[in-house]
Design a protein around this motif. Structure first.
Motif, PDB file in Angstrom:
ATOM      1  N   THR A 840       0.832  -1.210   0.000  1.00  0.00           N
ATOM      2  CA  THR A 840       0.000   0.000   0.000  1.00  0.00           C
ATOM      3  C   THR A 840       0.860   1.249   0.000  1.00  0.00           C
ATOM      4  O   THR A 840       0.565   2.230  -0.714  1.00  0.00           O
ATOM      5  CB  THR A 840      -0.926  -0.017   1.234  1.00  0.00           C
ATOM      6  OG1 THR A 840      -1.727  -1.196   1.203  1.00  0.00           O
ATOM      7  CG2 THR A 840      -1.825   1.211   1.259  1.00  0.00           C
ATOM      8  N   ASP A 843       2.229   1.711  -3.369  1.00  0.00           N
ATOM      9  CA  ASP A 843       1.164   2.121  -4.307  1.00  0.00           C
ATOM     10  C   ASP A 843       0.865   3.601  -4.181  1.00  0.00           C
ATOM     11  O   ASP A 843       0.593   4.291  -5.175  1.00  0.00           O
ATOM     12  CB  ASP A 843      -0.096   1.294  -4.048  1.00  0.00           C
ATOM     13  CG  ASP A 843       0.045  -0.146  -4.536  1.00  0.00           C
ATOM     14  OD1 ASP A 843      -0.766  -0.990  -4.108  1.00  0.00           O
ATOM     15  OD2 ASP A 843       0.972  -0.430  -5.323  1.00  0.00           O
ATOM     16  N   ASN A 844       0.884   4.091  -2.919  1.00  0.00           N
ATOM     17  CA  ASN A 844       0.559   5.496  -2.663  1.00  0.00           C
ATOM     18  C   ASN A 844       1.797   6.380  -2.615  1.00  0.00           C
ATOM     19  O   ASN A 844       1.683   7.576  -2.328  1.00  0.00           O
ATOM     20  CB  ASN A 844      -0.210   5.618  -1.345  1.00  0.00           C
ATOM     21  CG  ASN A 844      -1.539   4.875  -1.392  1.00  0.00           C
ATOM     22  OD1 ASN A 844      -2.175   4.798  -2.439  1.00  0.00           O
ATOM     23  ND2 ASN A 844      -1.942   4.304  -0.253  1.00  0.00           N
ATOM     24  N   ASN A 845       2.971   5.743  -2.858  1.00  0.00           N
ATOM     25  CA  ASN A 845       4.226   6.509  -2.769  1.00  0.00           C
ATOM     26  C   ASN A 845       4.319   7.250  -1.443  1.00  0.00           C
ATOM     27  O   ASN A 845       4.694   8.408  -1.376  1.00  0.00           O
ATOM     28  CB  ASN A 845       4.351   7.482  -3.945  1.00  0.00           C
ATOM     29  CG  ASN A 845       5.804   7.948  -4.131  1.00  0.00           C
ATOM     30  OD1 ASN A 845       6.739   7.286  -3.689  1.00  0.00           O
ATOM     31  ND2 ASN A 845       5.981   9.095  -4.764  1.00  0.00           N
ATOM     32  N   ALA A 846       3.970   6.519  -0.344  1.00  0.00           N
ATOM     33  CA  ALA A 846       3.936   7.135   0.979  1.00  0.00           C
ATOM     34  C   ALA A 846       5.350   7.490   1.433  1.00  0.00           C
ATOM     35  O   ALA A 846       6.329   6.872   1.022  1.00  0.00           O
ATOM     36  CB  ALA A 846       3.282   6.175   1.982  1.00  0.00           C
ATOM     37  N   LYS A 849       7.439   4.617   3.152  1.00  0.00           N
ATOM     38  CA  LYS A 849       7.501   3.329   2.466  1.00  0.00           C
ATOM     39  C   LYS A 849       8.815   2.587   2.742  1.00  0.00           C
ATOM     40  O   LYS A 849       8.837   1.351   2.898  1.00  0.00           O
ATOM     41  CB  LYS A 849       7.299   3.514   0.974  1.00  0.00           C
ATOM     42  CG  LYS A 849       8.390   4.335   0.276  1.00  0.00           C
ATOM     43  CD  LYS A 849       8.090   4.475  -1.216  1.00  0.00           C
ATOM     44  CE  LYS A 849       9.215   5.263  -1.929  1.00  0.00           C
ATOM     45  NZ  LYS A 849       8.909   5.419  -3.369  1.00  0.00           N
ATOM     46  N   ASN A 880       1.435   6.031 -10.852  1.00  0.00           N
ATOM     47  CA  ASN A 880       0.235   6.889 -10.825  1.00  0.00           C
ATOM     48  C   ASN A 880       0.439   8.028 -11.816  1.00  0.00           C
ATOM     49  O   ASN A 880       1.248   8.917 -11.613  1.00  0.00           O
ATOM     50  CB  ASN A 880       0.039   7.450  -9.395  1.00  0.00           C
ATOM     51  CG  ASN A 880      -1.328   8.129  -9.253  1.00  0.00           C
ATOM     52  OD1 ASN A 880      -1.819   8.729 -10.200  1.00  0.00           O
ATOM     53  ND2 ASN A 880      -1.900   8.051  -8.044  1.00  0.00           N
ATOM     54  N   ASN A 883       0.114  11.634 -10.757  1.00  0.00           N
ATOM     55  CA  ASN A 883       1.220  12.222  -9.998  1.00  0.00           C
ATOM     56  C   ASN A 883       2.483  12.351 -10.839  1.00  0.00           C
ATOM     57  O   ASN A 883       3.503  12.804 -10.369  1.00  0.00           O
ATOM     58  CB  ASN A 883       1.548  11.363  -8.761  1.00  0.00           C
ATOM     59  CG  ASN A 883       0.387  11.397  -7.755  1.00  0.00           C
ATOM     60  OD1 ASN A 883      -0.382  12.336  -7.721  1.00  0.00           O
ATOM     61  ND2 ASN A 883       0.288  10.343  -6.954  1.00  0.00           N
TER      62      ASN A 883
END
Length: 885
Positions: A840, A843-846, A849, A880, A883
Motif C-alpha cells: 500500500t 502504491d501510494n508513494n507514501a 515506504k 500513478n 502524480n
C-alpha cells in the motif's frame, strides 16, 4: 657510637674462635657466589638452547603449515583406503574474502597493537612479567602471532618460561617471513572455536548455518569472543556467559568506532539466535578388529615419536600406577592428534584374509547364541595370527560380533593364560640353563600347586611333563630360575599387564596378577620360530605426516634376542609332542603335518587357551565368558577347534610348503632325544644326578611344608583340633551370611564391604595355614565379584541417568520447537499484514515506504532465525499517472 662498634668488632675478630667464624663466613659467601654463578650459567645455557630451538622451528614453517589438514587416511596392504578419520571442520578463506568486521574486530578485541608490534608486544610482555613476579603466573602478553605459534606450530599449552621464549622467537621470525595480512589470515583460519570448528568459516557454518560473509555484528562478536576461553564462552553450553562476552566485544568495537552507539544498543540486546548445523563424522573403527588394532598401533607410534617411553617392568605397584596414568593421558592426546588429520597410515592388513579368518572363527561358535546381561554373546573369543617370518599380525578377531560390542579382546582383554604360560616362563628358560626335553624332574607335592589329576608320577621327562601339562614340574623349573630370567623375558616381549608380583614362579602355571592378551601370546610364541628373536607385533607398515612432508614411522621389524636358537628349537620340538601325543591332539591339521602348540585352562575352567604354530604362522586363541563363568567341557575345546579351522585355512591360503621346523646345526637328534653338539653345553652324569637330587629334596621339603601347614595350629599355637575347627566354622558361617546378603542396588554396597571385612578379621584367628589360605582365596574372589557387580550397577545407574537426561533433553527440545513454531505462526501473520502495508505504501508513494520495507525485512529475518521459511517478497510498484510517476 660508631667508633665503639668498630673497636668491639676489631677485638672480636682477634679472638681465634672469632677468626674461625670470620673465615667460615667468607667461605659461605664464596660458595654462594659459585652456586649463584653456576645457576646463572645454567640459565644462560638454557636460554640459548630455547632461542636456538625457536630459530630451528621457524625454519620448518611455511604457508602449508597453516592450511587445513586433510583427514587421516588408513590404507590396507594393497594401498586401498580403508578409513578416513577426522573430528574437525576447516574451511580455508583468503584474507580478502574474510568479512571486514571479522578482521578488524579480532584485532580490536584481541591485539590492538597488532599492526605496530613485530610479533611480540613489549607492553604485553611487561604486563606478563608483573604477573610473574607478583603472582608467580605466566599469563597474558600474547599477541595474535604468538597465539598462532602456540596453537599451530608448538602445539604446547604448558605455562612455562622455556615455551614462552620459543614462542616469542618463532613469532618474531614469522613476522619477517609473512605479511601482517597473511598472519591474520592464518590466525582466523586456524583458531579453534569449539565443537571441532577450526577457523571462522567452519564456526559460522556450525553456529549459524551460514557463510561468514553473511554474519551480522552480533554473530561476528560472539565468534570472536570464543577463543579467549572455548569452554566458558561456548554459546551452546554457556549461553549467558557467551552473551556477556559478545556484549563486551561489541562495547570494545564501539569504543574504537568500528560500530556506532546505535548499533551497539541494537546488537547487544539481541538474543544469540543460534542455528546449529551438526557436522557428521564417521570415526567408528569398532566394526573391524584389524582396523581397530592398526589405529591403536598408530597412536602408540605417535606417542613414541614424541618421546613417550613404553615400560613393561616396574619396581613397585605405585610405579606401575603412575605409568598407567601417564600412558592414558598420552594415548588420549595423540589419538586426538590422529583425529585432527594430516597422516597417511599404511597397514599390512589383508582384508580378504581378515574376512576369511573372522568367518572361520565365527563358524566354530554358531551353536552358542545365548547372551549375557549386557546383551553380548557368550562364550566370547579372542584370536591373533602372527607371521613368523616378519612378526606382522596377519589377522585378529576380538569377539563374536562387533554389533553392540566394541571391545577388541585380542588386544584389550587381559585373561589368565593357564598352562600356555609354561613354554615362555618355565621350559624355554630351563632349556637356556642346560635342560633337555629328555631331562627328568620329580612330579611331587608343592604347596598351593596342584595337577589336573590326583596323585603324582615321580620322575618324568620335560617332554612328558609339557605334553601332559604337569603343573608341579613347570613350577619347579620356574622356581629354580634364581635370576627370574623369565620375568625379564616377559618385559622384553612387551607383556603390558605385568606387575612386580608377577616376578613369581606361580606365573608358570598361569597365575598372573592381571593376565595377558592373545596378541601378546602369539608374538611371544612366534619368537621360537625366529630362533628366539622377538619382533613387536603390529599391522603397521608406515606413518606419513602430510603437513610436514616426512615419514614419522616405518616398520623395520626390529628383532630382540630373548631365547637362544637351541632353546627355541627344543621348545618347538617339545610342543610338537603336545600336539602329536599330548593334550593338544585335537589341534592336528588335516592338510599339514608339522604343528607345535600348548593348551591351557585356568581354575574353575574360567578360561581356555591354545597357542599353536607352524613354521609360517602362530595362532593364539582364547575362549571364556566376559564375567568369569565356568566353561563346559565342550566349550573348553573351542580354542583348539578354532585353531584347526584357522590353521587349515592359512596353510592353503599361504600355500605353506610341507617342511618341518628347521633344526639348528648345533642340535643333534636321536629319536625324541635332543643334544647340543657343543659338548661343553651338555650335562655330565654327575650334574644330572645332582639336578635330580635337588628336585627330590625340593619335593620332600614341599611335602613337609604341606604337613606343617595342616598341623601348625597344634605345633605352634597349641590349639586342639576342636578349638581350631570352631575358628574355621566361624569363618564358614560368616561366608554363608555374606552370600545371603542381597546386592541389587548400590546402597547395599557398604553393607557387603563391611561384612567382607568381618570375614577377614575372623580369618585372622584361623591358625591352620592351609585353611587360612583357602579362606583368603575365597575372600579375594568375593571381593573381585563384589567390585564387578558394583561396576555393573554403577553403569546401569549411569545409563538410567543418561536416558533420563536424553528424555528431558527431548522434552525441552520439543517445547522449544513448539514455542518456535508458535512464534513463527505469529510472525507469519504479522508478515502478511506488513507485506500488505508495504504494498500500500508503495502504491501510494507514501513517505514512510522505506521504513515499512525495513520492518518487513526485520520480520523476514526473525522468521528465518526461528527456522521458518519465507520467500523473498516481490513488491509491485504501480505508476500513478496523475502524480507523474
Amino acid at each position: 657510637m660508631t667508633n665503639n662498634f668498630r673497636h668491639w668488632w676489631h677485638n672480636f675478630l682477634q679472638h681465634p674462635l672469632r677468626k674461625l667464624i670470620k673465615y667460615c663466613g667468607w667461605l659461605c659467601l664464596l660458595v654462594g657466589l659459585i652456586w649463584g654463578g653456576w645457576k646463572l650459567h645454567q640459565g644462560v645455557n638454557a636460554l640459548k638452547k630455547d632461542i636456538t630451538d625457536g630459530y630451528l622451528i621457524s625454519d620448518t614453517v611455511s604457508k602449508q603449515t597453516f592450511y587445513p589438514k586433510q583427514p587421516t587416511v588408513i590404507k590396507d596392504n594393497q594401498g586401498k583406503v580403508m578409513k578416513k578419520l577426522t573430528h574437525s571442520q576447516a574451511n580455508y578463506i583468503s584474507f580478502t574474502k574474510i568479512k571486514p568486521i571479522v578482521r578488524q574486530g579480532m584485532v580490536a578485541s584481541e591485539d590492538r597493537r597488532f599492526y605496530q608490534h613485530h610479533g611480540v608486544d613489549l607492553y604485553g610482555v611487561l604486563r606478563a612479567m608483573v604477573q610473574l613476579v607478583l603472582r608467580r603466573q605466566i599469563q597474558g602478553g600474547s599477541t595474535l602471532t604468538q597465539q598462532l605459534v602456540k596453537n599451530v606450530i608448538l602445539k604446547d599449552q604448558s605455562q612455562n618460561f622455556h615455551r614462552k621464549i620459543k614462542e616469542m622467537v618463532v613469532a618474531q621470525s614469522l613476522e619477517k617471513k609473512f605479511t601482517k595480512q597473511q598472519i591474520l589470515e592464518f590466525y582466523l583460519n586456524d583458531v579453534y572455536l569449539g565443537h571441532g570448528c577450526y577457523g571462522i568459516g567452519s564456526a559460522a557454518r556450525y553456529y549459524f548455518s551460514k557463510p561468514q560473509s553473511r554474519l551480522n555484528y552480533s554473530e561476528a562478536a560472539l565468534l570472536i569472543g570464543i577463543p579467549n576461553n572455548q569452554i566458558l564462552y561456548d554459546p551452546v553450553t554457556h549461553p549467558q556467559t557467551a552473551r556477556n562476552r559478545r556484549n563486551t566485544i561489541l562495547y570494545t568495537w564501539k569504543q574504537q568506532k568500528l560500530i556506532t552507539a546505535a548499533q551497539f544498543t541494537q546488537y547487544s540486546q539481541q538474543p544469540l539466535n543460534l542455528k546449529i548445523h551438526n557436522f557428521q563424522y564417521d570415526n567408528d573403527i569398532s566394526h573391524d578388529y584389524a582396523l581397530n588394532y592398526a589405529v591403536s598401533n598408530a597412536v602408540k607410534q605417535l606417542m613414541a615419536v614424541h618421546g613417550f617411553e613404553m615400560q613393561y617392568l616396574f619396581a613397585d605397584d605405585q610405579a606401575k600406577t603412575n605409568y598407567k596414568n601417564q600412558y592414558t593421558q598420552a594415548y588420549e592426546k595423540y589419538y586426538g592428534e590422529l583425529l585432527k588429520g594430516g597422516f597417511i597410515i599404511q597397514t599390512t592388513i589383508n582384508r580378504d584374509l581378515q574376512q576369511k579368518v573372522v568367518a572361520a572363527v565365527q563358524a566354530q561358535y554358531t551353536k552358542y547364541q545365548t547372551r549375557d546381561a549386557d546383551g553380548k554373546l557368550e562364550p566370547q573369543v579372542a584370536s591373533t595370527i602372527v607371521d613368523n617370518r616378519s612378526g606382522d599380525v596377519l589377522a585378529l578377531v576380538g569377539g563374536r560380533t562387533t554389533n553392540g560390542d566394541q571391545l577388541n579382546r585380542a588386544i584389550d582383554a587381559f585373561r589368565q593364560p593357564g598352562s600356555t604360560a609354561k613354554p615362555i616362563i618355565a621350559y624355554a628358560p630351563a632349556f637356556e640353563r642346560g635342560y633337555f626335553p629328555q631331562s627328568k624332574v620329580i612330579d611331587g607335592p608343592i604347596a598351593n600347586v596342584h595337577n589336573w589329576y590326583s596323585g603324582y608320577r615321580g620322575a618324568v621327562t620335560l617332554r612328558t611333563a609339557l605334553a601332559d601339562s604337569i603343573n608341579t614340574v613347570a613350577f619347579k623349573l620356574a622356581a629354580n630360575d634364581k635370576d627370574y630370567s623369565f620375568y625379564n623375558d616377559l618385559g622384553k616381549m612387551e607383556f603390558s599387564g605385568l606387575y612386580p608380583a608377577d616376578k613369581n614362579p606361580i606365573t608358570a602355571v598361569g597365575g598372573f596378577t592381571k593376565g595377558v592378551t592373545t596378541t601378546e601370546m602369539a608374538a611371544a610364541y612366534s619368537s621360537f620360530a625366529r630362533s628366539g628373536r622377538f619382533v613387536s607385533p603390529s599391522n603397521l607398515r608406515s606413518i606419513y605426516d602430510t603437513v610436514n612432508n616426512r615419514w614419522l614411522y616405518q616398520n623395520t621389524h626390529l628383532k630382540t634376542e630373548v631365547y637362544s636358537k637351541n632353546a627355541s628349537y627344543m621348545m618347538i620340538n617339545a610342543m610338537q609332542s603336545v600336539v602329536n601325543s599330548g593334550s593338544g591332539k585335537g589341534a592336528r591339521l588335516d592338510n599339514y603335518p608339522y604343528v607345535a602348540g600348548k593348551t591351557g585352562t585356568t581354575d574353575n575352567n574360567n578360561d581356555s587357551y591354545f597357542v599353536g604354530m607352524t613354521p609360517s604362522f602362530t595362532i593364539a586363541n582364547w575362549t571364556g565368558y566376559d564375567h568369569q563363568t565356568s566353561l563346559t567341557a565342550e566349550e573348553l575345546q573351542l580354542p583348539i577347534k578354532t585353531f584347526k579351522a584357522e590353521g587349515q585355512l592359512l596353510v592353503d591360503y599361504l600355500k605353506e610348503a610341507k617342511t618341518d621346523f628347521p633344526m639348528p646345526n648345533t642340535i643333534r637328534r636321536e629319536g625324541d632325544y635332543l643334544f647340543v653338539r657343543n659338548n661343553a653345553n651338555q650335562k655330565t652324569v654327575a650334574q644330572i644326578i645332582e639336578q635330580n637330587y635337588v628336585a627330590f629334596n625340593s619335593a620332600q621339603i614341599n611335602a613337609n611344608q604341606m604337613r606343617l601347614n595342616n598341623l601348625d595350629y597344634r605345633l605352634i599355637y597349641h590349639l586342639s583340633k576342636k578349638q581350631e575347627r570352631q575358628r574355621e566354622k566361624q569363618v564358614e558361617l560368616a561366608l554363608q551370611r555374606y552370600t545371603s546378603l542381597p546386592f541389587t542396588q548400590l546402597s547395599q554396597y557398604d553393607d557387603k564391604v563391611a561384612e567382607l571385612q568381618k570375614i577377614r578379621y575372623k580369618n585372622e584367628n584361623v591358625k591352620r595355614m592351609a585353611a587360612k589360605n583357602e579362606f583368603n582365596k575365597t575372600i579375594m574372589q568375593l571381593q573381585s565379584k563384589l567390585n564387578l557387580t558394583q561396576a555393573k550397577l554403577q553403569a546401569q545407574k549411569e545409563n538410567r541417568r543418561v536416558a533420563k537426561f536424553e528424555q528431558q533433553k527431548q522434552q525441552i527440545q520439543a517445547q522449544r520447537d513448539a514455542k518456535r513454531r508458535s512464534l513463527v505462526d505469529r510472525l507469519m501473520r504479522q508478515y502478511s499484514t506488513q507485506l500488505q502495508r508495504v504494498q500500500t505504501a508503495y502504491d501510494n508513494n507514501a513517505a514512510d515506504k522505506e521504513l515499512q520495507l525495513q520492518k518487513l525485512e526485520n520480520l523476514i529475518n526473525q522468521i528465518r532465525s526461528y527456522g521458518g521459511t519465507v520467500d523473498d517478497p516481490v513488491i509491485t510498484v504501480h505508476h500513478n499517472k496523475n502524480n507523474g510517476n
